[in-house]
Scaffold this active site. Structure first.
Site, PDB file in Angstrom:
ATOM      1  N   MET A  34       1.050  -6.376  -8.770  1.00  0.00           N
ATOM      2  CA  MET A  34       2.527  -6.012  -9.113  1.00  0.00           C
ATOM      3  C   MET A  34       2.705  -5.270 -10.453  1.00  0.00           C
ATOM      4  SD  MET A  34       5.045  -8.083  -6.910  1.00  0.00           S
ATOM      5  CE  MET A  34       4.593 -10.139  -7.265  1.00  0.00           C
ATOM      6  N   CYS A  35       3.838  -5.136 -10.945  1.00  0.00           N
ATOM      7  CA  CYS A  35       4.121  -4.278 -12.247  1.00  0.00           C
ATOM      8  C   CYS A  35       4.549  -5.243 -13.217  1.00  0.00           C
ATOM      9  CB  CYS A  35       5.208  -3.284 -11.960  1.00  0.00           C
ATOM     10  SG  CYS A  35       4.933  -2.266 -10.381  1.00  0.00           S
TER      11      CYS A  35
END
Lengths: 255, 255
Positions: free
Chosen positions: B1-2
């Site tokens: 994920m970011c």
């Protein structure tokens, strides 16, 4: 007034050489020092760099001069404010989305009597005549083709109409692109050159700088550079005629 | 994920220190190396810098670390691709215009079951779940308030509804701003700190770097920094609760 620089190529190319001469006009060889901007398409993606500082002293312009970003569609602008104060929100190019593509627009000229009543969907963020004209162009295209981007001839027909309409009230040289097509409209002043094999050396007008494109290109490369006035003094630039709207693709103006 | 990084302040402030630690996570102290982006509001204007290179090696990120751009509303993002390939068109933050203001959005999470049928006016350019969610949010706000930006409580009410709707189908931490208000939604992981007088020194987790804010601030300054996980190891960060949508103004979360 402002100055325009555009590039359209058949393979992703950096604009470092042309930008070197062009950006010198933003406060050094000319007085377009009220901000500047440049947009690079990479596929459907778009990098838009803006600065309200003069391009000769802007650290962001320095990055563009030194970092070779490769792109097939580039639009740059240096500003000399006519309408709208010196501020980031008034720096060209402007960007909006239409039909799932980014559209980028930069304008050279002045539209003193341009006061559209209904802005429709697209609203200007700043207070330039240019951004207003861009919003009206996109609005017109969207209304004419609500279901997506039409074939080029249909798009071109509507774009010509709205461009002619706006050009009635002032000077309206512009560059417009969605990363697929590249439009260049001449109202008073716009010129271009197509560089292709056999390549040669080119010497800038605004900086004492020469690039030998033979060392940097392959035989199938083709690059069109469009600018308010020629950027080099040893090449032949073609003047775009007032009222002409050219569409460039793969480095060539389409007939 | 970011990973997300946001800043909201009462006076224009540079984000160099926070960005130094944050950008190290883009390939050095963490593996978020599929591109990055940062948006700086200056008044209604917005500078959006994007790069599909890892933030630790990107020349554009280097510019941000070294060139102190002063802004009151900043949103940054480093990407680890879940949906959509590594490409400029898929880099956050995304930007669109609504009510004559630019809106900027960055997302941390994944919405695997998010398949809205009608995109309405705003169409995604890339192919991330995040841009799709952003388009739906703007579409919803535009439909609810067709005549312009409403008072904050009304806006907030509609934003909460559509946010909750989208958050049902996945992880939806986001930062959203129009340069006036700054929204931070926590679905699983988001934290913030408010720095104000008396200022102290802060030490980064991701780089061995300390800044003494006493030397850089005036007593009335106030800065909120919002991030996926704390950026410093000698300050107390506040965890935003899952389901919470905070609105920051002038460096403070509004109650």
């Amino acid at each position: 007034m402002c100055q325009l620089l555009g590039m359209n190529c058949n393979v992703p190319t950096d604009i470092c050489f042309s930008f070197e001469g062009f950006s010198a006009r933003g406060g050094k060889t000319d007085d377009h020092s009220d901000g500047w901007g440049i947009a690079f398409f990479e596929g459907k993606g778009c990098r838009l760099l803006l600065d309200d500082k003069p391009s000769v002293t802007s650290p962001v312009a320095d990055l563009v001069r030194r970092y070779p970003i490769h792109s097939t569609h580039v639009i740059a602008h240096i500003r000399k404010a006519t309408q709208g104060e010196v501020a980031l929100k008034n720096c060209h190019p402007f960007q909006r989305e239409l039909w799932g593509r980014y559209w980028v627009f930069a304008h050279n000229g002045n539209l003193p009597d341009f006061h559209p009543q209904n802005m429709g969907f697209y609203e200007p963020v700043g207070n330039t005549d240019s951004e207003k004209a861009f919003c009206i162009i996109l609005e017109t295209l969207r209304e004419a083709f609500p279901h997506g981007k039409p074939p080029l001839d249909k798009l071109n027909f509507v774009l010509r109409q709205i461009t002619a309409e706006i050009a009635k009230v002032g000077v309206f040289n512009y560059l417009l692109s969605d990363g697929e097509h590249f439009f260049a409209h001449c109202s008073t002043k716009l010129t271009y050159i197509v560089r292709q094999a056999p390549f040669a050396a080119a010497h800038l007008i605004d900086q004492d700088m020469t690039v030998d494109f033979r060392e940097l290109t392959s035989p199938s490369d083709r690059v069109a550079v469009i600018a308010t006035t020629p950027l080099t003094d040893n090449e032949v630039w073609t003047t775009i005629q007032p009222g002409e709207l050219l569409v460039f693709q793969d480095g060539l103006p389409q007939k």
